[in-house]
Design an enzyme around this catalytic site. Structure first.
Site: not given
Ligand code: CDP
Length: 788
Positions: A372-373, A222, A742
């Site tokens: 996802r945070c 990523q 998120e």
């Protein structure tokens, strides 16, 4: 916000279909495992069956006799080049391959290189490792007890298993507020280990060209630029210099934070390619991915909330133990060892707060990633949204009313929180009221009362979360010292078409579409004519990558700023072509026209052509710009979710009857994509609330190490999400946008837990830790004498 451009141009606010989808839905995506290079070899990895053991010996003789096996790489091999350890993104250290002992079950022990994947797997079976088991530390509380075995014996001065102690807020002021409070509620919460479980596992192809001395690594990352720099810093001494390293992130099948860290497999593949002079592919299988890659969460929280009799919240105090496994391999910004956990005061106007977090080593895989945070925000939101309901229950108040009473009022923004954040904008009561209206809150409460009389278990749960995304102002945010800005470079071709390159990397979020829409919005060039490229460090400008919903707040802003630079130059060219002063020109998407004479105009396409064919003397030719954007603040998206559940008294099963999600991410670039982000995010919030957990037995054996035991929700378990929005623009983002990726994963779990606890509150239930499995609920029902 009404779109300013036509659907043909496709700027902000248009639900343009995703440009990447024709490729992806026809199976023409290009993922790492799709790439085949001539002469490519394969790596497979020997992994430890023990959670803590001394390695007495590794015997590769039998493995080297397996047909097709070419080499076995061990820690000793790497130690010759000082490559057996590497830094984590939190400046801790992590083994690539061990030379002395293993620290968790499934840890990499040796790499086998072979001519095909199957031969490599046979080679792995044939490697003989002699282990001497050591005492295992699984429980983080026990890890801190005096006399606990010190795990990181590689760190000469380390005398215990504490990684860090971090605190924030006014302790004395908070203690005073607690002493003066009418009501104090306390609750312990555990947020278990979970795994991102992206569809594509991790992998890479390392391709070292001995003639050019150039290393190309196609990898599931990523953050390709940061990885290139890390490789250069770690392997510079063996001749890998940064200009000779190219990282390419091709299509990625989901990252969710799990593809930010550098895993040993990547490094072993690189070492093998350098040594053997051939491309080496490594692709994890599903169980390796689940058992050994970085995990998320694992926070043991003690929370206390103080309030007045009338329900006014006055102070929050939180003490947390963070189980990081054997290395702190979180990807938090370096000044924030507990991430942005200090957003834990949430949407409420607290005058006093204090939070402390201790990080601990145990014999588990390393991590603490931002699944996802945005760096521990899920943990923070879970805590405050659960505590709000615990307080409501204590005061016998409606949880919606309690929230509306304590929300930071809309007129108080920008708002300075007790723990130091400056919230950019918000209107929390508007979002909650909208959600209440959508779901018919008052009628549901009446229905609940009637059902209760009949012995039926129905619950309504709310979560009114505040997120914090878009790291970040580079003054405070860096990873391994690299500042967290992001970038965009746009080139307009002579015929008015464009290529825009970014420092981020989409893993399915639709950047090829939304970034093109940003350029379309700012320049009026149709999004269909804007090619977006990310992920190749040889061509894209340097950026910190995509995680923690930072793409729109940071790289998206860079896109707008680069486009505006181009517009400034386009204006000069238009003035030259129209023979007027720049001050006499007005811009509307796609063209400059003369004030008062709109028919005298030049389109951006005409201007682009002139930039190469007829530009003013003395001006440089071409039309391109680059922006490295350093955001002045983070963005603070928010939302209110309401969940209705029915509980089966026979089985303890929780059925989500309805789930309404009202989100606010400021101005929206592509409403369809945002909706998709929220649908996916809600499902990823449902998962830990009801299903997912990775736990370990006392010997450090993973329980939940395959999808037989680690339960992912399918369409069968997933309710039909009902979504809507409010729009409160960010005042500092050039497009008024906030991140959104998120929000739903952060906001959904407490809404679900609050609903389940609400269904059982009249039985005296105050809290249930996630995942709320049917067994947990059934035991409670049995305990309370209401199981059928
Ligand atoms: O960093 P990441 O892409 O995961 O998260 P994000 O910035 O929240 O964006 C997720 C997707 O939603 C991207 O395609 C964004 O461009 C899009 N988005 C949008 O259309 N409007 C917003 N206000 C925020 C995000």
């Amino acid at each position: 916000m009404e779109p300013r451009t036509t659907p043909q141009v496709g700027g902000m606010g248009h639900s343009m279909k995703r440009k990447e989808d024709p490729r992806l839905i026809r199976g023409k995506g290009n993922f790492v495992d799709d790439i085949q290079l001539p002469g490519m070899l394969y790596l497979d990895i020997v992994r430890s069956p023990f959670a803590h053991a001394k390695i007495k010996s590794i015997n590769a003789e039998r493995a080297l006799k397996v047909p097709g096996v070419l080499a076995v790489i061990t820690g000793e091999t790497l130690a010759k080049y000082n490559l057996h350890w590497m830094p984590t993104l939190m400046s801790d250290t992590q083994m690539v391959l061990p030379t002395e002992k293993v620290m968790y079950q499934a840890q990499e022990v040796a790499g086998v290189i072979a001519t095909d994947r199957y031969a490599a797997a046979d080679g792995v079976e044939a490697v003989e490792v002699d282990y001497d088991p050591l005492p295992v530390v699984v429980d983080p509380f026990k890890a801190l007890e005096p006399g606990a075995p010190v795990l990181r014996t590689d760190k000469k001065d380390k005398k215990d298993n504490r990684i860090f102690h971090w605190e924030v807020g006014d302790k004395a002021g908070t203690d005073r507020a607690f002493a003066a409070a009418d009501v104090v509620v306390k609750q312990d919460l555990y947020i278990p280990r979970i795994h991102v479980s992206s569809i594509e596992t991790c992998g890479c192809i390392a391709d070292f060209d001995r003639v050019e001395g150039k290393l190309t690594v196609y990898m599931t990352t990523q953050a390709p630029h940061a990885i290139r720099t890390v490789f250069a810093l770690v392997a510079g001494h063996v001749g890998l210099s940064e200009e000779k390293i190219r990282i390419v992130s091709p299509d990625i099948g989901g990252g969710f934070g799990g593809k930010v860290p550098v895993y040993p497999g990547y490094v072993i593949a690189v070492a093998a390619s350098v040594v053997l002079g051939k491309p080496v592919k490594w692709i994890e299988d599903r169980m390796e991915n689940l058992q050994a890659d970085s995990f998320a969460r694992d926070y043991h929280i003690k929370a206390e909330l103080a309030a007045k009799k009338d329900g006014t919240m006055t102070a929050l105090r939180i003490k947390t133990l963070a189980d990081h496994g054997y290395a702190d391999a979180a990807a938090n910004p370096s000044k924030f060892p507990a991430g942005l956990f200090s957003i834990c005061t949430g949407s409420y106007d607290f005058k006093n707060a204090f939070a402390e977090v201790d990080g601990v080593y145990t014999n588990k895989p390393p991590g603490g990633i931002a699944y996802r945070c945005s760096f521990r925000v899920t943990e923070a939101v879970h805590t405050i949204e659960r505590m709000t309901d615990v307080l409501a229950q204590e005061l016998k108040t409606d949880p919606a009313e309690l929230r509306l009473k304590n929300f930071i009022p809309a007129e108080k923004f920008p708002y300075k929180s007790a723990l130091g954040w400056s919230y950019d904008s918000g209107n929390y009561s508007a979002a909650l009221k909208k959600a209440m209206e959508m779901i018919g809150y008052d009628a549901l409460r009446k229905e609940q009362a009637e059902r209760r009389k009949r012995g039926e278990l129905m619950g309504i749960g709310i979560s009114s979360f505040t997120e914090i995304v878009g790291a970040g102002p580079s003054k405070h945010f860096d990873i391994l010292g690299i500042k967290m800005f992001d970038s965009c470079e746009i080139r307009i071709h002579p015929t008015g078409k464009a290529i825009a390159r970014f420092g981020t990397k989409s893993q399915g979020q639709g950047h090829e579409t939304t970034y093109a829409q940003i350029v379309a919005e700012e320049l009026g060039i149709p999004a269909a004519h804007v090619e977006v490229e990310e992920g190749d460090t040889d061509t894209a400008p340097y950026g910190l990558g995509t995680y923690a919903s930072r793409s729109t707040p940071v790289a998206g802003a860079a896109g707008a700023m680069a486009a505006r630079k181009i517009r400034d130059k386009a204006k000069k060219i238009a003035a030259h072509l129209l023979e007027v002063s720049e001050d006499d020109l007005v811009w509307e998407p796609g063209k400059f026209s003369v004030k008062g004479a709109p028919q005298r105009a030049k389109t951006i396409q005409e201007i682009a052509f002139a930039a190469y064919t007829n530009h003013p003397q003395g001006m440089e030719a071409g039309l391109e710009a680059v922006s490295y954007y350093d955001p002045p603040n983070l963005t603070f998206p928010f939302g209110s979710y309401i969940c209705v559940v029915d509980i089966d008294r026979g089985t303890g099963e929780v059925k989500i009857r309805r789930f309404v999600a009202v989100d606010d991410c400021g101005n929206i670039i592509n409403p369809m994509i945002v909706d998709g982000q929220i649908h996916g995010g809600l499902t990823m919030g449902l998962a830990p609330a009801l299903f997912e957990e990775i736990s370990y037995d006392e010997n450090g054996n993973i329980q939940g190490g395959s999808f037989m035991d680690y339960l992912l929700p399918t369409a069968m378990e997933t309710p039909s999400w009902e979504t809507d929005k409010t729009v409160t623009p960010s005042p500092h983002h050039p497009l008024g946008a906030k991140g959104v990726g998120e929000s739903a994963t952060v906001g959904a779990p407490p809404a679900i837990v609050n609903a389940v606890v609400d269904a059982l509150s009249h039985l005296g239930v105050r809290h249930i830790d996630i995942p709320i499995t049917p067994e947990k609920v059934w035991r409670i029902l049995k305990d309370k004498g209401v199981a059928e």
